[in-house]
Enzyme design. Structure first.
Site, PDB file in Angstrom:
ATOM      1  N   ASP A  31       0.846  -1.193   0.000  1.00 53.91           N
ATOM      2  CA  ASP A  31       0.000   0.000   0.000  1.00 53.91           C
ATOM      3  C   ASP A  31       0.884   1.247   0.000  1.00 53.91           C
ATOM      4  O   ASP A  31       2.017   1.195  -0.495  1.00 53.91           O
ATOM      5  CB  ASP A  31      -0.942  -0.055   1.213  1.00 53.91           C
ATOM      6  CG  ASP A  31      -2.283   0.582   0.911  1.00 53.91           C
ATOM      7  OD1 ASP A  31      -2.285   1.774   0.574  1.00 53.91           O
ATOM      8  OD2 ASP A  31      -3.314  -0.101   1.004  1.00 53.91           O
ATOM      9  N   HIS A  85      -4.098   6.220   2.795  1.00 53.88           N
ATOM     10  CA  HIS A  85      -4.710   4.961   2.366  1.00 53.88           C
ATOM     11  C   HIS A  85      -4.082   3.751   3.049  1.00 53.88           C
ATOM     12  O   HIS A  85      -4.783   2.865   3.559  1.00 53.88           O
ATOM     13  CB  HIS A  85      -4.550   4.868   0.847  1.00 53.88           C
ATOM     14  CG  HIS A  85      -5.254   3.728   0.194  1.00 53.88           C
ATOM     15  ND1 HIS A  85      -4.678   2.481   0.053  1.00 53.88           N
ATOM     16  CD2 HIS A  85      -6.474   3.639  -0.370  1.00 53.88           C
ATOM     17  CE1 HIS A  85      -5.522   1.687  -0.589  1.00 53.88           C
ATOM     18  NE2 HIS A  85      -6.621   2.357  -0.854  1.00 53.88           N
ATOM     19  N   SER A  98     -10.982  -1.016  -1.717  1.00 49.82           N
ATOM     20  CA  SER A  98      -9.765  -0.934  -0.907  1.00 49.82           C
ATOM     21  C   SER A  98     -10.072  -1.160   0.565  1.00 49.82           C
ATOM     22  O   SER A  98      -9.228  -1.642   1.310  1.00 49.82           O
ATOM     23  CB  SER A  98      -9.153   0.462  -1.020  1.00 49.82           C
ATOM     24  OG  SER A  98      -8.346   0.557  -2.142  1.00 49.82           O
TER      25      SER A  98
END
Ligand SMILES: *[C@@H]1O[C@H](CO)[C@@H](O)[C@H](O)[C@H]1NC(C)=O
Ligand SMILES: *[C@@H]1O[C@H](CO)[C@@H](O)[C@H](O)[C@H]1NC(C)=O
Ligand SMILES: *[C@@H]1O[C@H](CO)[C@@H](O)[C@H](O)[C@H]1NC(C)=O
Ligand SMILES: *[C@@H]1O[C@H](CO)[C@@H](O)[C@H](O)[C@H]1NC(C)=O
Ligand SMILES: *[C@@H]1O[C@H](CO)[C@@H](O)[C@H](O)[C@H]1NC(C)=O
Ligand SMILES: *[C@@H]1O[C@H](CO)[C@@H](O)[C@H](O)[C@H]1NC(C)=O
Ligand SMILES: *[C@@H]1O[C@H](CO)[C@@H](O)[C@H](O)[C@H]1NC(C)=O
Ligand SMILES: *[C@@H]1O[C@H](CO)[C@@H](O)[C@H](O)[C@H]1NC(C)=O
Ligand SMILES: *[C@@H]1O[C@H](CO)[C@@H](O)[C@H](O)[C@H]1NC(C)=O
Ligand SMILES: *[C@@H]1O[C@H](CO)[C@@H](O)[C@H](O)[C@H]1NC(C)=O
Length: 782
Positions: free
Chosen positions: A150, A223, A568
């Protein structure tokens, strides 16, 4: 010496020009298995000598090598011309060569300004299964290691505290790579490893701009912090996203699991942060090469392409296959390109492909209209409007600036509204064309006091809860009609947005998120994808303190927790579940774990009605696969559909990919594609009777008898042989066949079925007293 250094300078100064002029691209060159005896240096030297065979000089060869994959994967990434790549491809030892495409992979979050909402992570996670006994049983995932590819991690988050955790598992072979903003004390007993991979990115874009991202595992984007804390964040009480609104407890699915961070995604240079990140295939492969060798048990990848990529060209699919060989579970997001059919990414049958759905929690901020009618809305923005007062209300189309069309004004594009008309009003803007937060900025800019963000038909009931800059609430399409009718029929329309609050147990829930990418699987329609759906709409988890919750340049707000949406966010929910299952059943294969998650899923919502799309239509397996996951049920699935690495190689043989592992020879007559022992069944273009083989393994009661039942797709009949399976011990395997026959041969001859009839959906199940082992079936007729 002088000659050499000037040549060196030359190469340094215009690499971009030369690489575009001589057409150099990054290629991945894959070799067969290396015999485990070689030391890494030998393998790297070998890669080098292959590279030397197509390059003029030693220096050139060395400079062109990005990565030598040698710990788990045998191959390298290098800058090559197409001619050099095809020369290498001709070598016997080279299995295949794939080209890396810049900006093909991105993270599967919807842009964060498009979404937000708040959930008490821990609670929402286990609600469908009942209690948290699974967590206890699994020791909260204790000592299971989950690797995440990520954008890195924000290690200071309370979610990554290692308080009370035991020593790092002895099996762990990873490292804590340091760099700007990240030193060795940022790893702990929770964040046991951290690395970053940037060579692919920098080969394409040049050196990282240090103000745009950290050249270290630290997460500037948010994220990676969000997905990591969703998998394995500690239980943290009394957290909130914005302004103390919607306070609750945040917890990852496996709060005692260990996390290993592999940063592979980087800020797009020179672009606004809201445009997201990019991730290069060669960097991801390097991360997986390490993750597998480091000793992770589960890999979570919320990254993908916006359109499907052939397996051998897809770094995620290839890396995941090497992971499966070591029995690592790989969970990937299906993508956010829904609801259009055939849009999903990560469809390889050795991956768990995860779609996204809602949770039963809303952050309501209702509107009261001048006529007393109350309309439900959702927001993350604490309303500061006086709840005892009414404010003038207007439809944005009616507030257009002179010379601006109603069409531009109705979606509140910048410069479309008249400050004179909008001042002091609550303004209703339609969604679409610009960002949701951006509409709020426009309304605030012209003196509006509040925003009602109205869904258009495509958005249905999927209402995002956003962190706006002014009092705001989002409403469904049907509620939008109500408010617009009130505005139309009223001389001086008025309204107020009430302060928000969190409500639980909203119904219906879950429903499919519109953005969740849909099947059919265009890469191989014989494999049903996605496999499963999990919460991905308005998910609360930890956030970077380096970026605002909206990622807008002029948003000064800093939050420790944020709410975003996307597949996600659903992918790490499934990765966490896999970690818990791995803790409880350490001997299960990755296929068995996936099977358990799939066959115990539910296809009903909390009204006990079939799962719906965001617009209220019936959803189907192209949206949710086997259904909505139920972690507590997955612990005890009764039977599992197992598959080994060899089974996946046989599958690849059957689709014509013969040489992915040179130590394996495809049989002269490979099995048919549909015979991969998958927990679901997809039969495309059926033009006669088809018989499919399946084998189940007993993981339930030693002595048990299972009975077959089916709700066949409307266009076919479905039979099993045998239709009763009796087991005498745990681990016992039983095979059966499923025969699928078109219902009406006549209809077939009259030509194609119409669009809506082309695909039909159904189920088959094996049931004993306490288990219901259910598999979805999709069929299309030729
Ligand atoms: C790492 O950085 C933190 C500040 O972020 C500092 O407090 C700590 O002393 C550093 N540790 C090491 C080992 O350098
Ligand atoms: C680095 O990024 C910052 C912020 O985006 C920008 O202002 C600056 O010009 C960039 N520097 C270079 C060398 O591109
Ligand atoms: C939660 O945090 C807020 C703000 O930090 C504080 O005012 C409140 O007392 C806390 N509530 C509990 C139950 O700890
Ligand atoms: C994918 O593979 C198929 C079959 O091998 C081939 O026809 C197709 O061109 C490939 N697509 C791409 C984008 O390489
Ligand atoms: C609802 O949405 C699904 C996909 O999300 C679509 O296939 C279906 O046609 C829509 N139904 C209506 C009535 O718009
Ligand atoms: C908004 O987007 C839609 C679809 O892309 C387009 O048809 C429409 O013209 C756009 N409207 C405006 C005002 O830009
Ligand atoms: C409101 O009135 C306008 C024209 O005055 C019309 O086009 C629109 O359909 C009406 N909307 C509703 C929801 O009644
Ligand atoms: C399916 O199973 C049957 C019976 O065991 C066997 O004869 C057949 O070859 C199998 N099919 C394939 C493609 O493996
Ligand atoms: C069915 O399709 C297969 C392969 O596509 C073909 O070989 C076969 O002839 C077809 N059978 C009929 C009855 O059309
Ligand atoms: C296609 O099939 C659906 C479902 O049976 C039916 O409602 C629809 O009218 C059909 N459409 C056409 C064009 O025949």
């Amino acid at each position: 010496m002088i000659m050499k250094s000037s040549l060196f300078l030359f190469l340094l100064l215009i690499p971009v020009l030369t690489s575009s002029a001589d057409n150099k691209q990054v290629y991945i060159v894959y070799f067969g298995e290396h015999s485990g005896e070689k030391v890494f240096q030998e393998i790297e030297d070998e890669h080098h000598s292959y590279l030397m065979s197509v390059k003029e000089t030693e220096e050139e060869a060395r400079a062109s090598l990005l990565y030598s994959y040698k710990r788990s994967i045998n191959g390298f990434a290098a800058l090559l011309t197409p001619e050099q790549a095809s020369k290498l491809n001709e070598l016997n030892e080279v299995v295949w060569v794939a080209q890396s495409h810049p900006n093909k992979y991105s993270m599967h979050t919807t842009r964060s300004w498009e979404f937000s909402g708040l959930e008490e992570g821990g609670r929402g996670f286990f609600k469908t299964g009942g209690d948290s006994s699974l967590l206890l049983k699994a020791g909260y995932g204790k000592d299971v290691i989950v690797g995440l590819l990520d954008s890195g991690v924000w290690p200071e988050s309370q979610s990554f505290s290692d308080e009370g955790m035991g020593p790092v598992p002895k099996s762990w072979k990873g490292i804590c790579q340091t760099g700007p903003g990240f030193n060795s004390s940022h790893c702990n007993r929770k964040l046991i490893g951290a690395r970053y991979y940037i060579k692919g990115f920098e080969t394409h874009y040049g050196p990282l701009n240090a103000t745009e991202d950290y050249r270290s595992p630290r997460d500037k984007d948010g994220h990676g912090t969000h997905t990591a804390s969703t998998v394995g964040g500690r239980t943290v009480a009394n957290v909130s996203a914005l302004g103390g609104y919607a306070r609750g407890t945040a917890s990852g699915g496996a709060p005692l699991a260990r996390l290993a961070i592999y940063k592979v995604c980087w800020a797009l240079p020179g672009q606004p942060k809201v445009n997201g990140n990019t991730c290069f295939m060669e960097d991801m492969l390097a991360a997986m090469d390490d993750a597998i060798a480091d000793g992770v048990h589960v890999i979570s990848i919320s990254i993908g392409t916006s359109s499907p990529v052939n397996y051998t060209d897809d770094g995620i699919a290839v890396g995941a296959l090497y992971a499966i060989k070591k029995n690592i579970v790989v969970s990937c997001s299906a993508g956010n390109n829904g609801p259009t059919a055939g849009t999903l990414s990560n469809p390889a049958p050795w991956i768990i492909t995860v779609g996204a759905s809602s949770v039963d929690r809303d952050f309501i901020a209702p509107i009261v209209l001048g006529n007393g009618m109350k309309v439900q809305g959702q927001s993350l923005t604490p309303s500061k409007l006086n709840p005892n007062k009414m404010y003038p209300l207007a439809f944005a189309a009616d507030l257009a600036k002179p010379g601006v069309s109603r069409d531009l004004a109705r979606v509140c594009l910048p410069d479309s509204l008249s400050p004179k008309k909008a001042k002091g009003k609550i303004v209703l803007c339609m969604r679409g064309n610009n960002s949701r937060i951006g509409k709020g900025v426009v309304v605030k800019g012209v003196g509006g006091v509040g925003l009602i963000l109205a869904n258009i038909p495509e958005n249905g009931i999927e209402v995002p809860a956003d962190p706006h800059f002014l009092p705001a609430t989002g409403i469904s399409y049907s509620n939008a009609i109500k408010v617009l009718q009130y505005i139309n029929l009223t001389k001086t329309p008025r309204a107020v947005i009430l302060p928000g609050m969190t409500v639980l147990h909203t119904k219906p829930a879950p429903f499919m998120a519109a953005f969740s990418s849909r099947g059919p699987n265009v890469l191989d329609p014989n494999i049903l994808k996605p496999d499963i759906t999990a919460p991905g709409l308005n998910i609360l988890a930890a956030w970077t303190e380096e970026d605002s919750p909206t990622k807008l340049p002029d948003d000064p707000r800093v939050v420790k927790y944020n709410i975003i949406s996307g597949t996600s966010m659903s992918c790490p929910h499934v990765a966490a579940t896999a970690a818990l299952l791995r803790a409880i059943h350490p001997t299960w294969s990755s296929a068995a774990i996936r099977s358990a998650i799939m066959t115990t899923a539910t296809q009903r919502n909390n009204l006990r009605l079939p799962l719906q799309d965001e617009n209220g239509s019936l959803a189907n397996s192209f949206a949710y696969g086997a259904g909505h996951f139920r972690p507590t049920e997955a612990v005890d699935p009764g039977l599992v559909y197992d598959a080994s690495y060899t089974d996946y190689l046989l599958y690849l043989c059957s689709i014509g990919i013969m040489n992915i592992d040179q130590s394996f020879k495809c049989p002269a007559k490979p099995p048919t594609v549909t015979d991969l022992n998958y927990p679901s069944l997809a039969i495309p273009k059926l033009n006669g009777t088809v018989t499919v083989n399946r084998t189940v393994t007993n993981v339930g009661h030693p002595k048990s008898t299972y009975f077959f039942s089916t709700i066949p797709p409307s266009t076919v009949s479905v039979k099993a042989k045998p239709s009763i399976l009796s087991f005498n011990h745990v681990g016992e395997k039983k095979s059966f066949t499923i025969t699928i026959t078109p219902r009406s041969e006549k209809r077939l001859k009259t030509g194609k079925f119409n669009e809506t009839e082309e695909y039909a959906f159904g189920w088959y199940s094996w049931t004993d007293e306490s288990h219901h082992v259910r598999s979805p079936i999709t069929v299309s007729l030729a």
